[in-house]
Design an enzyme around this catalytic site. Structure first.
Site, short mmCIF file in Angstrom:
data_model
loop_
_atom_site.label_atom_id
_atom_site.label_comp_id
_atom_site.label_asym_id
_atom_site.label_seq_id
_atom_site.Cartn_x
_atom_site.Cartn_y
_atom_site.Cartn_z
N GLN A 260 0.82 -1.21 0.00
CA GLN A 260 0.00 0.00 0.00
C GLN A 260 0.85 1.26 0.00
O GLN A 260 0.52 2.26 -0.63
CB GLN A 260 -0.94 0.00 1.20
N HIS A 263 1.81 2.88 -3.30
CA HIS A 263 0.78 3.56 -4.08
C HIS A 263 1.01 5.06 -4.15
O HIS A 263 0.93 5.67 -5.21
CB HIS A 263 -0.60 3.32 -3.46
N GLU A 328 -9.53 0.97 4.80
CA GLU A 328 -9.91 0.53 3.45
C GLU A 328 -9.66 -0.98 3.31
O GLU A 328 -10.55 -1.72 2.91
CB GLU A 328 -9.08 1.30 2.42
N HIS A 329 -8.44 -1.40 3.65
CA HIS A 329 -8.08 -2.83 3.61
C HIS A 329 -7.71 -3.29 5.01
O HIS A 329 -6.91 -2.65 5.68
CB HIS A 329 -6.88 -3.07 2.69
N ASP A 362 -6.95 -6.87 -4.99
CA ASP A 362 -6.69 -5.84 -6.00
C ASP A 362 -6.86 -6.36 -7.42
O ASP A 362 -7.19 -5.59 -8.32
CB ASP A 362 -5.26 -5.30 -5.84
N HIS A 421 -53.36 16.73 1.54
CA HIS A 421 -52.97 15.34 1.70
C HIS A 421 -54.16 14.50 2.18
O HIS A 421 -54.47 13.44 1.63
CB HIS A 421 -51.82 15.20 2.72
#
Length: 432
Positions: A260, A263, A328-329, A362, A421
């Protein structure tokens, strides 16, 4: 390498608060620049797209149709990619298709005990634009993870925009688009691409929804066009949290954290453990692997800025930290993985066991790798076929069914002071 902190089940909130808190101070310069680009594209269309492509990507698009990838370019891409690559793309695509088909919802209809028919009707959105990053690296896997759920949902028009390099898109991206069934691909990236998808230009028709990750400028652009068009989420830097104990493999953990960190400089890599020796061993192997990976400069900055080792007094409380950070992971490599699974509710995707590295998700596992970041897993889910569907409520009553609920309609309507109504229901039983 990793910043070390210690906590327990009683004080983890106060200790981790500063680390997980979001920066609420917006970069006003960035916000203003994004707004200017969006307004320019909205007003000047293709002319603005050409201007920003030249400014940010460094090449000229002389004709409007130069935005669109041609059929010849697709054919060339297929020739330029190896047979092994094409086979791998097909394998990944087939697995994604199977998974997304499994979770495709069905419309339902039923009649309740007073005779009113109800249900929900699922239908696909008409069009979507998929943003595929192409800055620091190319991501053909993101093409599959975005496009295939849209196709399985039944979206009729699926469009891809991605930055080009000297008027060319990498053949790997084009092959992935071809395999996913997308032939409308534009050589446009950045804020200008988001604006074109949201408002349309002379050569690019607007879409109903924009999905896909991008850099902070793309995220800000999606934020600003929301309402004119739907979006999937506001994505932040990638992140991973690994729960491990003394039985875990330090070498594997180190390279998983770096998977990660490579990235982006802002990516976050976090280790949670109750074993101080493991932290030291993981640090050793992080330094070892940094000498061997090609994106080491990015990974070094990421680990230095955002790498974290959290030493907790007992691994059985690690679920508290995972739920608080909502990564996230999330990889669970400790022996108590089964008990932790029952307690963890906040994670974009969970990878369980020693042989489930994040890289599996991934590329070829099946679920989309487009996941909530920055703690958004507390209230968001990863991208799926559901993001390209709408749910419409269905209600059908006969005279007898409406008559049975006319009194509560009257009482509730009058409590809100909405006479029309009440009248709209009661008039169906009036002798007037």
């Amino acid at each position: 390498m990793l910043k070390n902190i210690s906590c327990n089940q009683n004080n983890y909130l106060s200790i981790l608060k500063s680390y997980v808190s979001k920066d609420n101070i917006e970069n006003k310069k960035k916000v203003k620049l994004v707004e200017q680009i969006i307004n320019d594209v909205r007003k000047n269309g293709d002319k603005a797209l050409k201007k920003y492509t030249k400014k940010f990507d460094g090449f000229c698009l002389d004709k409007a149709n130069n935005f669109l990838v041609t059929s010849e370019e697709f054919k060339t891409a297929l020739k330029d990619c190896s047979k092994e690559y094409i086979n791998s793309i097909h394998l990944a695509a087939n697995r994604i298709k199977k998974y997304q088909t499994k979770i495709l919802p069905k419309s339902i209809y039923f009649k309740d005990n007073i005779g009113i028919k109800m249900g929900c009707i699922w239908s696909a959105i008409s069009s979507c634009g998929l943003y595929v990053p192409g800055g620091k690296a190319i991501y053909p896997s993101s093409v599959l993870m975005n496009a295939i759920p849209a196709k399985i949902a039944g979206v009729k028009r699926v469009v891809i925009t991605t930055p080009a390099n000297n008027n060319k898109i990498s053949p790997e991206i084009l092959v992935a688009a071809h395999v996913a069934g997308v032939n409308e691909v534009y050589k446009i990236g950045g804020v200008q691409a988001v604006a074109a998808l949201a408002f349309g230009t002379e050569s690019i028709k607007k879409v109903d929804k924009i999905a896909g990750p991008g850099n902070s400028f793309v995220a800000e652009a999606k934020k600003q066009v929301y309402g004119h068009v739907g979006i999937d989420s506001i994505a932040g830097p990638s992140e991973i949290l690994i729960i491990a104990d003394k039985h875990s493999n330090a070498k594997w953990i180190a390279i998983d954290l770096l998977s990660q960190a490579e990235h982006d400089e802002e990516a976050r890599a976090i280790l949670v453990t109750d074993d101080n020796k493991l932290i030291k061993n993981v640090d050793f192997y992080i330094k070892y692997f940094l000498k061997k990976i090609s994106r080491k400069n990015i990974a070094i900055k990421s680990i230095k800025n955002n790498g974290l080792a959290i030493l907790i007094n007992d691994i059985k409380y690690s679920h508290l930290i995972a739920n608080y950070i909502a990564p996230e992971h999330l990889q669970i490599m400790s022996k108590n993985k089964k008990s932790l699974l029952k307690k963890i509710t906040n994670a974009g995707a969970m990878f369980v066991g020693n042989y489930s590295p994040e890289a599996l998700g991934d590329y070829v596992a099946g679920p989309s790798h487009v996941l909530p970041t920055s703690g958004n897993a507390r209230f968001e889910s990863g991208l799926s076929v559901l993001d390209f569907l709408k749910r419409t409520s269905y209600i059908e009553a006969n005279r007898g069914g409406l008559k049975k609920v006319i009194e509560p309609i009257k009482i509730l309507g009058e409590s809100e002071g909405l006479e029309a109504h009440v009248k709209s229901a009661s008039i169906r039983f009036s002798k007037e």
